[in-house]
Design an enzyme around this catalytic site. Structure first.
Site, short mmCIF file in Angstrom:
data_model
loop_
_atom_site.label_atom_id
_atom_site.label_comp_id
_atom_site.label_asym_id
_atom_site.label_seq_id
_atom_site.Cartn_x
_atom_site.Cartn_y
_atom_site.Cartn_z
N ARG A 218 0.32 3.98 -2.66
CA ARG A 218 -0.13 5.36 -2.45
C ARG A 218 0.39 6.34 -3.27
NH1 ARG A 218 -0.30 3.43 3.73
NH2 ARG A 218 -2.53 2.88 3.71
N TYR B 225 -9.63 4.05 -2.08
CA TYR B 225 -8.59 3.18 -2.36
C TYR B 225 -7.23 3.29 -1.90
CZ TYR B 225 -8.48 3.42 -7.27
OH TYR B 225 -8.49 3.86 -8.67
N GLU B 226 -6.48 2.48 -1.54
CA GLU B 226 -5.07 2.44 -1.05
C GLU B 226 -5.18 2.99 0.21
OE1 GLU B 226 -3.01 1.00 -2.66
OE2 GLU B 226 -3.36 1.06 -4.85
N GLY B 227 -6.20 2.61 1.17
CA GLY B 227 -6.41 3.26 2.27
C GLY B 227 -7.09 4.71 2.42
N LEU C 89 0.83 -1.28 0.10
CA LEU C 89 0.14 0.24 -0.04
C LEU C 89 0.76 1.13 -0.03
CD1 LEU C 89 -2.99 -1.23 2.41
CD2 LEU C 89 -2.91 -0.83 0.01
#
Length: 601
Positions: free
Chosen positions: A270, A408-410, A266
Site C-alpha cells: 500500500r 489493487y492492494e485492497g 499488502l
C-alpha cells in the site's frame, strides 16, 4: 541507541493525538547524496527504456515489458529492498520508496510488473522464508533472472481474501502437497518463474502460503492475457492449479499463516503503491504545464487563463502533499525498523513489525495518493482538451493506467474502513490513547469558547491550530460513534468511510504543512513562497472535506441536543480566523509552474 530512536519515533496512528514537530519528520528535501544519485539513475533508465517506448506498452507488447524488467534487474533495481547476503542492494526503506516512486511514473504497465515482482512476488520469501528458501529463490529474483507473481485472488475471493477455495492436500508419504484451484488477476503470470500461492489445508480457518515454481508439466495452466482498461502491457492472467505437487519444504512460514503473510505483504504494497503514483503526477502535471504554455487560443497561451491556472495549481498541490506524507511515513517505518534491529531483532522480524506498526498510515496513503493521481490525469486530459482524449498524447493512457490504483492492494473502500478500524483496535490495546483526548474534546464542547483574538503572525501558526482542531473533529465523531455502536461499528460502513476521510485529510494536510515549515526554516520563507501557498491551499480544501464528512457522520448517528452540540463543535473546529485568499494562492503556484514550464517542487 534503541531508546533514543524510540523516544523520537511516533507510533503508528499517534499523529492524531501527539504533536509532531517539523524537525522530527523526513522530507524529500532530506534525501542524501546517495539517494539523489539513485533517483537520477532511475530517471535515466525510465526516460531511455520506458518513456521513449511508451507506445509499445500501449500496444500490449508484453515481451517489451519483460525485457525492460530484465534490464532493471541488470541495473540492480529489482533488488533494492533485498538484503545484500541474498544478492540485493540492502537499501533502507526510504531508498526503496524512492526507487519505486521514480521507476513508476512513465507507464502503469511496467510499474505494475515492477511492483508485483519486487513487492508481493519477492518480499514474502525475504520476510517469511526459511534460510534455505531465501538462498534458493531470492538471488534469482533480485537479479531478474527469475520473476515472481502472487496468487491470492480467486473468482469468489477478492476483498475477502481468506475465503479462497484453493486446496492443498498432503501426500500419503508426507513429502509434498497437491494444490488444486483457480486464481485470477495474476500480475506477471505470463512470464513469471515462481508463484507465491495461497491455499487451504483441510478445514483450516486460515489459508497457508506456498512457493510454487512455474512448471506447466506440473498441473499449471493459464488463460490468455486479460483485456484491460489500462496497464495494457502488464501480463495479467488466470492461473489454474490441477494437483500441482509442491514439496513440503516449500511451505512459506507455517501452516495457517497465509492470511497474515497476505495482509502484511499488502501493508508494504500500500505505501509502495502510494509512491508509485507520485512520479506519474509529476509527469502529468509537467505535461499539462508544457501544453498549456504552447497552446494558443484567443491570441494567448491558455496557461494565462485563470481556469487553466487553477487546475495546474491543484494538480501540483496534490502531488506535493502526496510526496510530503509518503516520505514522512516511509522514514517513520525505517526508524522503527532500525529501533527493533538495535534491540537485537532479526531484519526479517524488524521489517515486518516496522511496517505493521504503520499499517494505518499505509492505508491512508494508498487511498489519498491513488485518488489524487486519478484526479491529476483527469485534469490533465481537460487541460489538453480534445487532444487529451486522443491516443496521440500521453494523457489518456495516464488516466487509464491510474484507474487500477484505487482497486489493487485492497480497494479504497476496504482501506478507508481498515484505517479507522485499525486505529480503534490500537486504542483498545492501549497503543494509542484516543479515550483521553476524546474526553477532553467532550469537555471542551461543554465549556465556553474563548473569544480572544490569537496572535497568528508566525508562519503556519493558524494552520497548526486548525490541524489540531480537525483532529478534535475526528475524536468527536469517531469517539461518539464508538460509544454508540461499540463492537457493531464495523457494520456501519458509511459512517466509517466518513471518519476515514477526516483521518486521511488530517494526515495529508499536517504532513504538507510540516514539510513546508521545515523547508522555510532551512531556506527562508521568501525562498519557498509557492510551497507555503500549496500547504495553505491543501489545508483549505481539507477543512471543507472534514466539514462535509463530519456533518454527514454527526447527522447519521445523533439527534436532538447531542446533535446540535456536535454540529456547533464542528463549526467551531473548522473555523478560520483569517480565511486565505484561495485564488491568490493558486495564482502564486501557477505562476511558478508556468514560468518553470514543469513541476518544479
Amino acid at each position: 541507541m534503541a531508546d533514543t530512536i524510540e523516544k523520537n519515533v511516533t507510533r503508528g496512528g499517534q499523529f492524531l493525538v501527539k504533536e509532531t514537530k517539523c524537525e522530527d519528520i523526513f522530507t524529500p528535501e532530506d534525501f542524501s547524496e546517495e539517494q539523489l544519485m539513485m533517483r537520477d539513475s532511475v530517471k535515466e533508465f525510465v526516460d531511455k527504456e520506458l518513456w521513449a517506448h511508451k507506445d509499445r506498452f500501449e500496444k500490449k507488447d508484453y515481451a517489451y515489458t519483460e525485457s525492460s524488467m530484465r534490464k532493471a534487474g541488470e541495473l540492480g533495481l529489482l533488488g533494492v529492498a533485498v538484503p545484500e547476503e541474498y544478492g540485493g542492494l540492502g537499501m533502507g526503506f526510504v531508498s526503496t520508496m524512492l526507487v519505486c516512486d521514480y521507476i513508476s511514473g512513465a507507464t502503469g504497465s511496467f510499474s505494475t510488473a515492477f511492483g508485483a515482482h519486487t513487492g508481493i512476488g519477492t518480499m514474502p520469501i525475504t520476510l517469511y522464508g526459511t534460510e534455505e528458501q531465501k538462498k534458493k529463490y531470492v538471488p534469482l529474483l533480485a537479479s531478474g533472472e527469475w520473476f515472481g507473481a502472487y496468487c491470492l485472488t480467486e473468482p469468489g475471493a477478492g476483498s475477502d481474501a481468506n475465503s479462497g477455495k484453493t486446496k492443498a492436500v498432503l501426500s500419503d508419504d508426507g513429502k509434498y502437497y497437491s494444490i488444486t484451484g483457480q486464481k485470477m488477476w495474476i500480475s506477471n503470470a505470463g512470464f513469471c518463474s515462481v508463484f507465491i500461492v495461497f491455499a487451504r489445508i483441510g478445514d483450516d480457518k486460515n489459508i497457508t502460503g506456498f512457493i510454487v515454481e512455474n512448471d506447466p508439466s506440473n498441473g499449471i495452466s493459464m488463460n490468455e492475457e486479460e483485456h484491460k482498461l489500462g496497464i495494457r502491457a502488464s501480463s495479467t492472467r488466470q492461473v489454474f492449479f490441477n494437483e500441482t505437487k509442491v514439496p513440503v519444504e516449500n511451505m512459506l512460514s507455517e501452516r495457517g499463516n497465509g492470511f497474515k503473510i497476505a495482509m502484511n505483504a499488502l501493508n508494504v504494497g500500500r505505501i509502495k503503491l502510494a509512491a508509485a503514483c507520485l512520479d506519474a503526477q509529476r509527469r502529468v502535471t509537467s505535461g499539462a504545464v508544457k501544453y498549456a504554455n504552447e497552446r494558443i487560443q484567443f491570441n494567448t497561451s491558455i496557461s494565462s487563463f485563470g481556469a487553466i491556472r487553477s487546475k495546474l495549481a491543484e494538480m501540483a498541490t496534490n502531488a506535493y502533499a502526496g510526496e510530503s506524507a509518503s516520505y514522512r511515513a516511509a522514514k517513520d517505518i525505517e526508524d522503527r525498523i532500525a529501533a527493533r534491529e538495535a534491540e537485537g531483532t532479526s531484519h526479517q522480524e524488524a521489517e515486518l513489525k516496522g511496517v505493521e506498526e504503520y499499517a494505518i498510515e499505509c492505508s491512508i496513503l494508498k487511498v489519498a495518493v491513488s485518488e489524487d493521481v486519478q484526479n491529476c490525469s483527469d485534469e490533465g486530459i481537460q487541460v489538453f482538451g480534445g487532444m487529451g482524449f486522443s491516443e496521440d498524447t500521453p494523457m489518456e493512457s495516464a488516466w487509464r493506467d491510474a484507474r487500477i490504483a484505487r482497486i489493487y492492494e485492497g480497494t479504497n473502500e476496504i482501506n478507508r474502513m481498515l484505517s479507522v478500524g485499525m486505529l480503534i483496535k490500537k486504542a483498545m490495546k492501549g497503543h494509542v490513547d484516543l479515550l483521553g483526548p476524546a474526553m477532553k474534546v467532550q469537555e471542551e464542547l461543554m465549556g465556553i469558547p474563548s473569544f480572544d483574538t490569537p496572535d497568528f503572525s508566525e508562519l503556519f501558526s493558524e494552520e497548526k491550530v486548525i490541524v489540531a482542531n480537525l483532529k478534535k473533529v475526528f475524536l468527536m465523531v469517531a469517539g461518539s460513534a464508538v460509544q454508540k455502536y461499540g463492537p457493531d461499528l464495523d457494520s456501519h460502513q458509511q459512517l466509517l468511510m466518513a471518519a476515514a476521510d477526516i483521518l486521511i485529510e488530517i494526515y495529508m494536510a499536517e504532513s504538507t504543512i510540516l514539510r513546508t515549515e521545515k523547508l522555510a526554516k532551512s531556506q527562508g520563507e521568501d525562498k519557498v513562497q509557492e510551497q507555503i501557498a500549496m500547504a495553505k491551499l491543501y489545508l483549505y480544501k481539507a477543512v471543507d472535506i472534514v466539514n462535509l464528512r463530519g456533518k454527514e457522520g454527526i447527522a447519521s448517528f445523533s439527534e436532538g441536543d447531542e446533535q446540535r452540540m456536535m454540529l456547533m463543535g464542528l463549526k467551531r473546529f473548522t473555523k478560520y480566523t483569517n480565511l486565505p485568499n484561495v485564488v491568490a494562492l493558486r495564482e502564486k503556484i501557477a505562476e511558478k509552474l508556468v514560468a518553470e514550464n514543469t513541476y518544479c517542487f
